[in-house]
Design an enzyme around this catalytic site. Structure first.
Site, PDB file in Angstrom:
ATOM      1  N   HIS A  77       9.303  -2.084   1.027  1.00 53.20           N
ATOM      2  CA  HIS A  77       8.349  -2.520   2.045  1.00 53.20           C
ATOM      3  C   HIS A  77       8.941  -2.235   3.425  1.00 53.20           C
ATOM      4  CE1 HIS A  77       5.059  -4.779   3.738  1.00 53.20           C
ATOM      5  NE2 HIS A  77       5.925  -5.443   4.488  1.00 53.20           N
ATOM      6  N   ASP A  99       4.122  -8.682  -1.505  1.00 51.52           N
ATOM      7  CA  ASP A  99       5.341  -8.527  -0.704  1.00 51.52           C
ATOM      8  C   ASP A  99       6.250  -9.761  -0.757  1.00 51.52           C
ATOM      9  OD1 ASP A  99       4.551  -5.949  -0.026  1.00 51.52           O
ATOM     10  OD2 ASP A  99       3.394  -6.650   1.685  1.00 51.52           O
TER      11      ASP A  99
END
Ligand code: GAR
Length: 230
Positions: A119, A155
């Site tokens: 990410h 995430d």
């Protein structure tokens, strides 16, 4: 091949992509070293126009397929097809590399602690999309990227490796993204190697939070101060 390289157990890795696949390419390049503890045996894209597909084929990845999410009525149907492709290739670890579909708890449970993601932010800050524009709008002075185990919440998941970069006053989302991406290409191969070799394990801290512990990890006293002058 050296005797040391010959003795390395290479875990079979599948990579899921949606776009250009520069992180995928970094993993493929790292795995070209016979001493690297993983081999890339499969690349799956949910988009037929993903630039990464040609890169994967050119690199000789044996199983490169498109599973178009739009031709599957539900997310689960899509994931069952992806799962079948991964199983057909004998995949043991899955790496998400710019894969822009949310995965269901069904898929994530099947790959518990064997599913990793990169990410472009220092999680738990800036989950989701447009991370660089949001970081610039907040005026943060340090940005970065994270490789983590995947959990059902977007995430979120035990952090394996992070890298930080300075944010400059004249940065645009594009210039910051490029600086962060250079670090993504460094930390993703390093994180996958740790997972594949068994050097990391997910533990519980005293409060019950899931955290990654890394065998032989060394953290130096070096710091990144931004801005560091004048
Ligand atoms: C990378 O910056 C990756 O971190 C990001 O997409 C880009 C893909 O580039 N992933 C996400 O935002 C996932 N939430 P790539 O296709 O060149 O690797």
């Amino acid at each position: 091949m050296s005797p040391a390289a010959a003795s390395v157990t290479r875990r079979r890795v599948g990579i899921l992509i949606s776009g250009g696949g520069s992180n995928m390419a970094a993993l493929i390049a790292a795995a070209q070293d016979p001493a690297y503890p993983a081999e890339i045996v499969c690349v799956v894209s949910n988009r037929a126009d993903a630039g990464g597909l040609a890169k994967a084929r050119a690199a000789g990845v044996p199983h490169v397929v498109v599973v178009d999410h739009r031709t599957h009525p539900t997310r689960e149907d899509f994931e069952r097809t992806v799962q079948a492709e991964l199983e057909a290739a004998g995949v043991e670890i899955v790496a998400l590399a710019g894969f822009m579909r949310l995965l269901t708890p069904w898929f994530i449970a099947r790959w518990h602690d064997r599913l990793i993601n990169i990410h472009p932010a220092l999680l738990p800050s800036y989950k989701g999309l447009h991370t660089h524009a949001r970081a610039l709008a907040d005026g943060v002075k340090i940005a970065g990227c994270t490789v983590h185990f995947v959990r059902p919440e977007m995430d979120v998941g035990p952090i394996i490796v992070q890298a930080a970069v300075p944010v400059r006053d004249d940065d645009t989302p594009e210039t910051l993204a490029a600086r962060v991406l250079t670090q993504e290409h460094r930390i993703y191969p390093s994180a996958l190697a740790r997972v594949a070799s068994g050097a990391v394990r997910v533990a519980r801290d005293g409060d019950g939070n899931e955290v990654v512990r890394t065998e032989g990890a060394v953290a130096t006293e070096a710091s990144l101060i931004s801005p560091d002058r004048p």
